[in-house]
Design a protein around this motif. Structure first.
Motif, PDB file in Angstrom:
ATOM      1  N   THR A  33      43.990  19.360  -6.044  1.00 11.44           N
ATOM      2  CA  THR A  33      42.909  18.858  -5.202  1.00 11.44           C
ATOM      3  C   THR A  33      42.217  19.949  -4.410  1.00 11.44           C
ATOM      4  N   GLU A  34      42.987  20.689  -3.627  1.00 13.92           N
ATOM      5  CA  GLU A  34      42.385  21.668  -2.723  1.00 13.92           C
ATOM      6  C   GLU A  34      41.652  22.769  -3.476  1.00 13.92           C
ATOM      7  N   GLN A  35      42.253  23.291  -4.528  1.00 13.55           N
ATOM      8  CA  GLN A  35      41.612  24.386  -5.270  1.00 13.55           C
ATOM      9  C   GLN A  35      40.361  23.913  -5.993  1.00 13.55           C
ATOM     10  N   ALA A  36      40.397  22.710  -6.554  1.00 10.47           N
ATOM     11  CA  ALA A  36      39.208  22.162  -7.214  1.00 10.47           C
ATOM     12  C   ALA A  36      38.095  21.972  -6.191  1.00 10.47           C
ATOM     13  N   PHE A  37      38.432  21.460  -5.028  1.00 13.29           N
ATOM     14  CA  PHE A  37      37.445  21.265  -3.966  1.00 13.29           C
ATOM     15  C   PHE A  37      36.809  22.597  -3.570  1.00 13.29           C
ATOM     16  N   LEU A  38      37.634  23.607  -3.371  1.00 13.12           N
ATOM     17  CA  LEU A  38      37.110  24.916  -2.968  1.00 13.12           C
ATOM     18  C   LEU A  38      36.187  25.505  -4.026  1.00 13.12           C
ATOM     19  N   LYS A  39      36.554  25.378  -5.275  1.00 12.47           N
ATOM     20  CA  LYS A  39      35.698  25.898  -6.355  1.00 12.47           C
ATOM     21  C   LYS A  39      34.331  25.226  -6.323  1.00 12.47           C
ATOM     22  N   ARG A  41      32.911  23.559  -3.818  1.00 10.04           N
ATOM     23  CA  ARG A  41      32.215  23.860  -2.566  1.00 10.04           C
ATOM     24  C   ARG A  41      31.648  25.278  -2.556  1.00 10.04           C
ATOM     25  N   ASP A  42      32.411  26.237  -3.051  1.00 10.65           N
ATOM     26  CA  ASP A  42      31.992  27.636  -3.014  1.00 10.65           C
ATOM     27  C   ASP A  42      30.948  27.978  -4.065  1.00 10.65           C
ATOM     28  N   LEU A  43      30.977  27.299  -5.207  1.00  8.86           N
ATOM     29  CA  LEU A  43      30.119  27.703  -6.319  1.00  8.86           C
ATOM     30  C   LEU A  43      28.980  26.735  -6.647  1.00  8.86           C
ATOM     31  N   VAL A  44      29.102  25.467  -6.278  1.00 10.01           N
ATOM     32  CA  VAL A  44      28.134  24.475  -6.735  1.00 10.01           C
ATOM     33  C   VAL A  44      27.526  23.666  -5.587  1.00 10.01           C
ATOM     34  N   ASP A  45      28.357  23.188  -4.666  1.00 11.22           N
ATOM     35  CA  ASP A  45      27.902  22.238  -3.650  1.00 11.22           C
ATOM     36  C   ASP A  45      28.506  22.595  -2.302  1.00 11.22           C
ATOM     37  N   ASP A  46      27.802  23.438  -1.546  1.00 18.48           N
ATOM     38  CA  ASP A  46      28.366  23.872  -0.264  1.00 18.48           C
ATOM     39  C   ASP A  46      28.418  22.739   0.754  1.00 18.48           C
ATOM     40  N   GLY A  47      27.864  21.582   0.406  1.00 18.28           N
ATOM     41  CA  GLY A  47      27.939  20.417   1.270  1.00 18.28           C
ATOM     42  C   GLY A  47      29.008  19.421   0.842  1.00 18.28           C
ATOM     43  N   ALA A  48      29.908  19.852  -0.045  1.00 17.13           N
ATOM     44  CA  ALA A  48      30.983  18.953  -0.496  1.00 17.13           C
ATOM     45  C   ALA A  48      31.713  18.397   0.735  1.00 17.13           C
TER      46      ALA A  48
END
Length: 87
Positions: A33-39, A41-48
């Motif tokens: 969960t956390e790593q997928a979220f970070l990927k 957020r950091d690369l596609v959707d900074d508003g995740a």
């Protein structure tokens, strides 16, 4: 299994996950969960948002978001606050 076939995740979230190289349910589960979220957020959707984080967790656990345990929700909320404060 396609990501959009997992609980809580549809085609929009599948597209975001695909953009960061997470192409199926197995790779999402393996990453976590956390790593997928970070990927995402950091690369596609900074508003995740927190809802996306909970959707990922529910998908990985194969439960609706509302059935995630309160302990896990609390841990994810702390993770989310930490990530947002580092922005």
């Amino acid at each position: 299994m396609k990501i959009s076939q997992m609980k809580n995740l549809g085609e929009v979230n599948e597209a975001k996950l695909n953009q960061v190289g997470i192409m199926n349910s197995e790779s999402l589960i393996r990453l976590g969960t956390e790593q997928a979220f970070l990927k995402v957020r950091d690369l596609v959707d900074d508003g995740a948002c927190m809802n996306f984080l909970l959707a990922l967790e529910g998908a990985i656990q194969d439960v609706p978001k509302k059935e995630i345990t309160s302990e896990r929700k609390t841990a994810l909320q702390a993770f989310y606050r930490q990530v947002c404060s580092e922005k």
